[in-house]
Design an enzyme around this catalytic site. Structure first.
Site, PDB file in Angstrom:
ATOM      1  N   SER A  52       0.829  -1.205   0.000  1.00 29.41           N
ATOM      2  CA  SER A  52       0.000   0.000   0.000  1.00 29.41           C
ATOM      3  C   SER A  52       0.869   1.263   0.000  1.00 29.41           C
ATOM      4  O   SER A  52       1.701   1.433  -0.894  1.00 29.41           O
ATOM      5  CB  SER A  52      -0.959  -0.046   1.188  1.00 29.41           C
ATOM      6  OG  SER A  52      -2.004   0.871   1.028  1.00 29.41           O
ATOM      7  N   ASP A  94      -5.701  -3.757  -2.284  1.00 30.47           N
ATOM      8  CA  ASP A  94      -4.646  -3.332  -1.360  1.00 30.47           C
ATOM      9  C   ASP A  94      -3.842  -4.497  -0.781  1.00 30.47           C
ATOM     10  O   ASP A  94      -4.402  -5.459  -0.251  1.00 30.47           O
ATOM     11  CB  ASP A  94      -5.305  -2.547  -0.220  1.00 30.47           C
ATOM     12  CG  ASP A  94      -4.312  -1.733   0.587  1.00 30.47           C
ATOM     13  OD1 ASP A  94      -3.481  -2.337   1.285  1.00 30.47           O
ATOM     14  OD2 ASP A  94      -4.367  -0.494   0.511  1.00 30.47           O
TER      15      ASP A  94
END
Length: 299
Positions: free
Chosen positions: A46, A160
């Site tokens: 991320s 993510d």
């Protein structure tokens, strides 16, 4: 078992996920360089993938100048509203902006070894990007559910990386470096309360449009609330994912113990307060300095 301290030890750096808290990674990298550590490998999920990839490209200072100049409405201009129903924003505008700022790179051509971690949604497994276009990998790794649209990659839907591996130490295990330094963005809560940032008044039609976006997000948070103290829809999702990532992070740190662990308080900001970059970078610097001093004292 401790390792001997070299004057300029080589490092595998693991950068964790955590939304805007990931801006602390910038300050951490700055301190490590100042302290003589030589970063030869980076793995990130991320925001860890975003900051780590930009650093691997040699453009962290450029990104630092850009992100510290962002104000609330500058940030909102980077958001492209999605009408797909699966996420609030497409996420393409921010990636295109960063690509223009940093340049187009393939991961295998970066001067520093780099791995970005994403999550394969259908199978619930992590996927490592160690080659191919850098910003395609970063875009997949930052696809936070309900915020940014998922990414299609070779017939697979990616989101993510923090959902399956918020502190991706495993990609660095084969590195021939002196130390592994990991950064967790899920550290213990700070003693000071998180300050609330005032929202600026819109001064133009463009700003008024972006104010509507803010109000739309706020509306999601208040959806189906009948009591003022109820937690909003958006906040429930972000807190739930954050709690899940915290649990996975603890497991990862127990399974793969780094030589140095740098922890950023999980309550130092909300996941979307990217307009607090200066403050967050300084928090990263402070925590990195403390962790390095503690390590050198132990050794």
């Amino acid at each position: 078992m401790t390792k001997d301290i070299k004057k300029n030890p080589t490092v595998s750096l693991v950068l964790g996920s955590g939304g805007a808290r990931g801006l602390a990674h910038i300050g951490i990298i700055e301190v490590l360089e100042e302290q003589g550590f030589k970063i030869e490998s980076i793995s990130g999920s991320s925001m860890g993938a975003l900051v780590g990839g930009i650093y691997a490209a040699g453009e962290l200072e450029q990104y630092r100048k850009w992100v510290t100049a962002l104000e609330t409405f500058d940030m909102l201009r980077l958001l492209d509203v999605s009408f797909s129903g699966s996420a609030i924003f497409k996420g393409e505008r921010i990636i295109n902006t960063l690509r223009d700022l940093i340049g187009s790179w393939n991961i295998e051509d970066l001067p520093i070894s780099f791995t970005a971690v994403a999550t394969e949604l259908d199978r619930g497994k992590e996927l490592w990007f160690s080659k191919g276009p850098l910003f395609n990998a970063i875009r997949a790794s930052i696809a936070f559910p309900t915020i940014f649209s998922a990414v299609e990659h070779r017939g697979r839907k990616l989101v993510d990386g923090g959902l399956t591996n918020p502190i991706p130490i495993a990609p660095t295990l084969r590195d021939m470096t002196d130390l592994t330094i990991a950064v967790s963005l899920s550290g213990k809560r700070s003693e000071k309360p998180v300050p609330v940032q005032p929202k600026p008044e819109p001064s133009s039609l463009t700003d008024k449009y972006h104010q509507l976006v803010v109000e739309f997000i706020d509306g999601l948070q208040k959806k189906n609330n009948h009591k003022q103290e109820d937690t909003g829809f958006f906040e429930v999702i972000s807190r739930s994912i954050d709690a899940m990532q915290n649990s996975i992070a603890r497991f990862m740190l127990a399974a793969y113990s780094p030589d140095i662990l740098i922890e950023i308080p999980k309550d130092c900001c909300t996941i979307y307060e990217f307009d607090r970059a200066v403050e967050l970078i300084e928090i990263g610097r402070q925590k990195a300095d403390e962790a390095v001093k503690n390590y050198r004292q132990r050794n």
